[in-house]
Write a protein that holds these residues in place. Structure first.
Motif, short mmCIF file in Angstrom:
data_model
loop_
_atom_site.label_atom_id
_atom_site.label_comp_id
_atom_site.label_asym_id
_atom_site.label_seq_id
_atom_site.Cartn_x
_atom_site.Cartn_y
_atom_site.Cartn_z
N LYS A 17 -66.40 -23.72 -12.65
CA LYS A 17 -65.82 -22.94 -11.55
C LYS A 17 -64.68 -22.07 -12.06
CE LYS A 17 -62.13 -26.00 -9.91
NZ LYS A 17 -61.45 -26.57 -8.73
N THR A 18 -64.38 -21.04 -11.30
CA THR A 18 -63.22 -20.19 -11.59
C THR A 18 -61.96 -21.03 -11.48
OG1 THR A 18 -64.34 -18.26 -10.68
CG2 THR A 18 -61.94 -18.14 -10.87
N GLU A 19 -61.09 -20.92 -12.47
CA GLU A 19 -59.81 -21.62 -12.45
C GLU A 19 -58.69 -20.64 -12.16
OE1 GLU A 19 -59.56 -24.75 -12.51
OE2 GLU A 19 -61.44 -25.45 -13.41
N GLY A 20 -57.67 -21.11 -11.46
CA GLY A 20 -56.48 -20.29 -11.21
C GLY A 20 -56.82 -18.99 -10.52
N ASN A 21 -56.19 -17.91 -10.98
CA ASN A 21 -56.39 -16.60 -10.36
C ASN A 21 -57.30 -15.71 -11.21
OD1 ASN A 21 -54.69 -16.18 -12.50
ND2 ASN A 21 -53.20 -14.94 -11.38
N PHE A 22 -58.23 -16.31 -11.93
CA PHE A 22 -59.15 -15.56 -12.80
C PHE A 22 -60.32 -15.01 -11.98
CE2 PHE A 22 -56.50 -17.30 -15.86
CZ PHE A 22 -56.85 -16.93 -17.15
N GLY A 25 -60.36 -11.47 -15.33
CA GLY A 25 -60.50 -12.93 -15.31
C GLY A 25 -61.93 -13.42 -15.22
N ILE A 26 -62.78 -12.69 -14.48
CA ILE A 26 -64.16 -13.14 -14.29
C ILE A 26 -64.91 -13.26 -15.62
CG2 ILE A 26 -66.40 -12.47 -13.32
CD1 ILE A 26 -64.77 -11.40 -10.87
N PRO A 27 -64.82 -12.27 -16.53
CA PRO A 27 -65.49 -12.45 -17.83
C PRO A 27 -64.99 -13.68 -18.58
CG PRO A 27 -64.92 -10.14 -17.51
CD PRO A 27 -64.26 -10.90 -16.40
N GLN A 28 -63.69 -13.97 -18.48
CA GLN A 28 -63.16 -15.13 -19.20
C GLN A 28 -63.75 -16.43 -18.66
OE1 GLN A 28 -58.76 -14.66 -20.27
NE2 GLN A 28 -59.05 -13.00 -18.79
N THR A 29 -64.00 -16.47 -17.35
CA THR A 29 -64.68 -17.63 -16.78
C THR A 29 -66.10 -17.73 -17.31
OG1 THR A 29 -63.37 -17.53 -14.75
CG2 THR A 29 -65.45 -18.72 -14.64
N LEU A 30 -66.79 -16.59 -17.37
CA LEU A 30 -68.18 -16.61 -17.85
C LEU A 30 -68.28 -17.00 -19.31
CD1 LEU A 30 -69.53 -13.40 -16.04
CD2 LEU A 30 -69.89 -15.80 -15.40
N PHE A 31 -67.24 -16.72 -20.09
CA PHE A 31 -67.25 -17.14 -21.50
C PHE A 31 -67.17 -18.66 -21.62
CE2 PHE A 31 -65.28 -12.80 -22.46
CZ PHE A 31 -66.50 -12.26 -22.85
N ASN A 32 -66.68 -19.33 -20.59
CA ASN A 32 -66.59 -20.80 -20.62
C ASN A 32 -67.92 -21.47 -20.29
OD1 ASN A 32 -63.85 -20.84 -21.32
ND2 ASN A 32 -63.22 -20.67 -19.18
N GLU A 66 -74.80 -26.94 -15.35
CA GLU A 66 -75.98 -26.87 -14.49
C GLU A 66 -75.75 -25.99 -13.26
OE1 GLU A 66 -77.97 -31.15 -14.74
OE2 GLU A 66 -75.80 -31.26 -14.39
N MET A 67 -74.50 -25.67 -12.97
CA MET A 67 -74.12 -24.82 -11.84
C MET A 67 -72.88 -24.02 -12.24
SD MET A 67 -75.82 -25.28 -8.87
CE MET A 67 -77.07 -26.43 -8.28
N ALA A 68 -72.71 -22.83 -11.63
CA ALA A 68 -71.48 -22.06 -11.81
C ALA A 68 -71.06 -21.51 -10.46
CB ALA A 68 -71.70 -20.92 -12.79
N VAL A 69 -69.77 -21.66 -10.15
CA VAL A 69 -69.20 -21.17 -8.89
C VAL A 69 -68.09 -20.19 -9.25
CG1 VAL A 69 -68.16 -21.82 -6.69
CG2 VAL A 69 -69.70 -23.42 -7.85
N ILE A 70 -68.31 -18.92 -8.94
CA ILE A 70 -67.43 -17.85 -9.39
C ILE A 70 -66.74 -17.21 -8.19
CG2 ILE A 70 -67.25 -15.72 -10.72
CD1 ILE A 70 -68.28 -18.11 -12.34
N GLU A 71 -65.42 -17.19 -8.20
CA GLU A 71 -64.64 -16.52 -7.16
C GLU A 71 -64.44 -15.05 -7.53
OE1 GLU A 71 -60.11 -16.61 -5.32
OE2 GLU A 71 -60.92 -18.43 -6.22
N MET A 72 -64.59 -14.16 -6.56
CA MET A 72 -64.44 -12.73 -6.82
C MET A 72 -63.46 -12.12 -5.82
SD MET A 72 -68.34 -11.62 -7.86
CE MET A 72 -67.73 -10.25 -8.87
#
Length: 458
Positions: A135-140, A145-152, A158-164
């Motif tokens: 999941k997205t951490e902090g204010n990324f 920030g979104i690309p940095q989450t995707l790099f993780n 098995e799942m990804a939850v991305i805040e935009m």
């Protein structure tokens, strides 16, 4: 993330090898030279205040063996592999998209004027009971920030939850192709960013960008009680639209709910089945947040006990609806951000939880980025607070309007200039068994008030 070769990086970014070895593997990607570790790729981003190219040498000293650059004529460490790209920002997005698409897993993207972070954390908490979830951490939650989450993202997930998040029309569009969600969630359309976007219709259009890349089997999960979002069901789109809410016909609906000091109890209907759920935080806004998590839990084949376990495991992000005690004083710290809908929701929580305490004190500061809507919106919050709070401390320039709406001539209303003054004022009047709500836009720094309650800032 799995490692990436230099040749792959050159192909993904359409880059040119300026110097260094080709026979290297990259373990991760970073844009902060201070966080670089051995085997990382450093991407120097040019921001409003800093140019990351100035820290390429520092990244090398910290263990970064490879760097991108869009400035060809800079001096580079002799033993560093350097790749020239047209834009380091666009190269970062391309690499993030590559990493996202090499893993076959459901990706859920979440946005909205309010509640998106809580909803993201709730969804991740529920899904994590059955699936390894990123999941997205902090204010990324922005273009950087979104690309940095995707790099993780790695093979274990098995799942990804991305805040935009967004500030302008087009902001979500800048990142949505990298995220490429299977399900896009929109919590609501409020007045947040109204200063820049001018109308709620524009806010709706900006949030709707999260649905741009949905395929034929994609899903939009939106608030069916929201006047803008419910229109999506009437549109001809390639994706499916599912709704959540407490009114009218919904894909998932809270038939009944009780909000009290212990939290929420809900009777939820999904596909003709009725189930009971509880949640440890009160407020009708949390009913909506829970419905998103419950729907997604069911959609991904989770049982009611598994979903309930996820609701129970939820922990709010910093300064967001954090309810705790300092001695015999109860505190609702919701100082991370504010808009009219979120402000009213917090006041509802103050009223509900405050039923078990003495005076209900609301420390309310400016809601920023409201533009011409600001004075009237703050006055309305003051009127609303009159029904929910016994004492009001209005903070900041627009805090005056909150006080006016509450009733300036009362002896239970105070106006102060800033967070420190609010803390000093609160210390003079607070008593044992009181409950305090702290709420304002992030720029007001209202979390400082906590120091005065704890006695740590005199």
């Amino acid at each position: 993330m799995d490692s990436i070769s230099i040749d792959e990086i050159l192909g993904i970014t359409r880059g040119e090898l300026l110097q260094g070895e080709r026979d290297l593997k990259i373990k991760n990607v970073k844009i902060d030279s201070r966080k670089i570790q051995n085997g990382d790729l450093y991407i120097p981003i040019i921001g409003e205040k800093n140019n990351g190219h100035e820290y390429i040498e520092q990244a090398f000293l910290n263990g970064g063996s490879v760097s991108l650059t869009q400035e060809k004529d800079r001096p580079f460490p002799e033993k560093m592999t350097v790749i020239l790209v047209e834009s380091t920002l666009e190269a970062m997005k391309a690499l993030a998209s590559f990493n996202r698409h090499r893993y076959q897993l459901p990706v859920i993207a979440i946005t909205g004027s309010s509640g998106k972070t809580t909803t993201k954390d709730l969804v991740a908490s529920v899904l994590a009971q059955k699936y390894t979830t990123l999941k997205t951490e902090g204010n990324f939650n922005n273009e950087y920030g979104i690309p940095q989450t995707l790099f993780n993202l790695g093979p274990e997930h098995e799942m990804a939850v991305i805040e935009m998040g967004m500030d302008h029309l087009g902001d979500i569009s800048k990142s949505i192709r990298s995220v490429d969600p299977d399900i896009g969630v929109i919590t609501n359309i409020g007045l947040c960013h109204i200063e820049r976007l001018k109308t709620q219709e524009n806010i709706f259009l900006a949030k709707k960008e999260i649905l741009q890349t949905l395929k034929n089997d994609g899903m939009a999960l939106v608030n069916g009680d929201d006047g803008f979002l419910k229109k999506l069901k009437e549109e001809k789109n390639s994706y499916q639209v599912q709704t959540f809410g407490i009114n009218d016909q919904q894909s998932i609906k809270a038939l009944e709910y009780v909000s009290n000091s212990s939290g929420l109890q809900m009777l939820v209907e999904w596909e003709g089945k009725k189930e009971n759920y509880s949640f440890g935080f009160p407020g009708v806004h949390n009913v909506y947040n829970c419905l998103v998590a419950i729907w997604l839990g069911h959609f991904y084949k989770m049982t009611q006990p598994e979903i309930q376990k996820g609701l129970d495991a939820f922990v709010p992000s910093g300064n967001r609806m954090n309810i705790f005690s300092i001695g015999k004083i109860k505190v609702i710290n919701d100082a991370y951000n504010a808009n009219p809908d979120a402000m009213k929701a917090s006041l509802d929580v103050l009223e509900t939880v405050g039923a078990d305490y003495g005076r209900r004190i609301a420390v309310l500061g400016d809601m920023l980025e409201m533009g011409d809507f600001g004075p009237a919106a703050h006055y309305e919050i003051g009127e609303y607070a009159r029904k929910k709070a016994d004492v009001l401390i209005g903070v900041g320039d627009l805090g005056k309007e909150i006080c006016r709406g509450y009733g300036q001539n009362r002896n239970d209303v105070y106006h102060v200039a800033n967070a420190d003054a609010a803390g000093a004022c609160l210390r003079k009047i607070i008593a044992s068994e009181d409950i305090v709500l702290i709420k304002a836009s992030r720029g007001m720094g209202l979390e400082k008030v906590l120091d005065y309650i704890e006695g740590g800032n005199k």
